[in-house]
Enzyme design. Structure first.
Site, PDB file in Angstrom:
ATOM      1  N   TYR A 111     -33.997  74.913  -4.139  1.00 51.05           N
ATOM      2  CA  TYR A 111     -32.942  75.421  -3.259  1.00 51.05           C
ATOM      3  C   TYR A 111     -31.611  74.804  -3.702  1.00 51.05           C
ATOM      4  O   TYR A 111     -30.888  74.186  -2.939  1.00 51.05           O
ATOM      5  CB  TYR A 111     -33.243  75.142  -1.779  1.00 51.05           C
ATOM      6  N   HIS A 141     -26.866  69.421  -6.740  1.00 56.25           N
ATOM      7  CA  HIS A 141     -27.842  69.412  -7.842  1.00 56.25           C
ATOM      8  C   HIS A 141     -27.151  69.768  -9.160  1.00 56.25           C
ATOM      9  O   HIS A 141     -27.435  69.171 -10.208  1.00 56.25           O
ATOM     10  CB  HIS A 141     -28.943  70.451  -7.592  1.00 56.25           C
ATOM     11  N   GLN A 172     -44.481  63.538  -0.142  1.00 57.17           N
ATOM     12  CA  GLN A 172     -43.362  62.810   0.454  1.00 57.17           C
ATOM     13  C   GLN A 172     -42.983  63.337   1.836  1.00 57.17           C
ATOM     14  O   GLN A 172     -42.016  62.881   2.438  1.00 57.17           O
ATOM     15  CB  GLN A 172     -42.149  62.805  -0.475  1.00 57.17           C
ATOM     16  N   GLY A 203     -28.955  61.644  -7.093  1.00 56.99           N
ATOM     17  CA  GLY A 203     -27.724  61.626  -6.302  1.00 56.99           C
ATOM     18  C   GLY A 203     -27.668  60.428  -5.374  1.00 56.99           C
ATOM     19  O   GLY A 203     -28.690  60.000  -4.844  1.00 56.99           O
ATOM     20  N   ARG A 229     -31.264  71.178   3.257  1.00 54.10           N
ATOM     21  CA  ARG A 229     -31.601  71.270   4.686  1.00 54.10           C
ATOM     22  C   ARG A 229     -30.430  71.770   5.536  1.00 54.10           C
ATOM     23  O   ARG A 229     -30.638  72.121   6.699  1.00 54.10           O
ATOM     24  CB  ARG A 229     -32.089  69.916   5.215  1.00 54.10           C
TER      25      ARG A 229
END
Ligand code: AMP
Length: 282
Positions: A32, A37, A61, A147, A187
């Site tokens: 996504y 990214h 995770q 990141g 998200r």
């Protein structure tokens, strides 16, 4: 650009590239893809001959009741973002291949994973370090880019790489934000328009705390109150944690200094968002 699902094929490509003296950069993601990214991929492109982005929504995770099933996925757009960033290979393995039945080996970083996100997401970092180790073994990158948005994750990966003598250079990249300050995140797609506005309380509280710090405030209790008051104004916001920690050791601090990172996790409605900022940085 080529998309690879097969683990053996990915491993052969990595090994052959290394044997030919090529430098490999890896950007691990859950897909996504957005500009955050892309910034990692663009930096990876500059640092290597071969750029691989992994897209894998990693089941280990996610905790019970978390958003594994509903996590947003859009392979078509991901391909377009990766292609534009100059990616050579998308590695998108299947969960059943990464974790076949009988799988039983995990990598765990200890102290660093206890506070912050580790406190409310037990097992989360164990899943992250395990999948990153597997990706390192499969792709053999010289460089891996992460990141700073996931601040604790970056610290945990650095610790794992040092502790386990992994021959990978870990690069931490700045947080990419939307124009209004919201840190980009896959998200964010869960947020309603009203929640999207409320979510600005995270970046606003970091800016307000930095202003107070640069104005001379050093008491962590006073700085924490600023965050609690700022977030408290949003009816749909519930604080998960507000922590002032040393930016490399993540040790708690009573007095803030240039090396203090303010790390936040806040639920906006049902969506848990994280953000952070180092007080000494603009
Ligand atoms: P994710 O797909 O959320 O697992 O993120 C994959 C990588 O992208 C991680 O290293 C994240 O820290 C990084 N990342 C996610 N959002 C941002 C952002 N807004 N700015 C910079 N890096 C990010």
């Amino acid at each position: 650009m080529k998309t690879i699902e097969c683990m053996d094929e990915m491993q052969s490509i990595g090994q052959e590239a290394r044997a030919n003296g090529k430098k490999i950069a890896l950007v691990p993601t859950m897909g996504y893809l957005h500009r955050g990214h892309a910034s990692l991929m663009e930096e990876g492109r500059k640092r290597a001959d071969l750029l691989v982005v992994s897209i894998f929504v990693n089941p280990t995770q996610f905790g019970v009741g978390e958003d594994f099933d509903s996590y947003p996925r859009d392979m078509e757009n991901d391909r377009a973002v990766a292609e534009a960033a100059g990616v050579d290979y998308i590695f998108a393995p299947r969960a059943v291949d990464m974790y076949p039945s009988g799988y039983q080996t995990y990598v765990n970083v200890e102290e660093l994973t206890l506070p912050l996100c580790g406190a409310n997401r037990p097992g989360h970092f164990r899943g992250v370090t395990t999948v990153v180790t597997k990706l390192f073994n499969l792709i053999a990158p010289n460089v891996a880019l992460f990141g700073r948005k996931d601040y604790q994750q970056l610290a945990v990966i650095r610790q794992m790489v040092a502790d386990l003598n992994m021959q990978v250079e870990v690069i931490g990249m700045p947080i990419v934000r939307d124009a209004d300050g919201l840190a980009m995140s896959s998200r964010n797609s869960y947020l309603s328009p009203a929640e999207r506005v409320s979510a600005l309380c995270l970046s606003r509280s970091i800016r307000t705390v930095k202003a107070a710090f640069h104005g001379g405030e050093r008491s962590v209790a006073a700085l924490k109150k600023i965050v609690i008051d700022t977030i408290g104004k949003e009816a749909c916001a519930v604080i998960d944690y507000v922590e002032f920690r040393h930016c490399t050791t993540l040790a708690p601090m009573d007095r803030a200094d240039e090396q203090t990172v303010l790390a936040l996790a806040v639920k906006i409605g049902k969506t848990r968002l994280i953000d952070n900022g180092i007080l000494g940085e603009e």
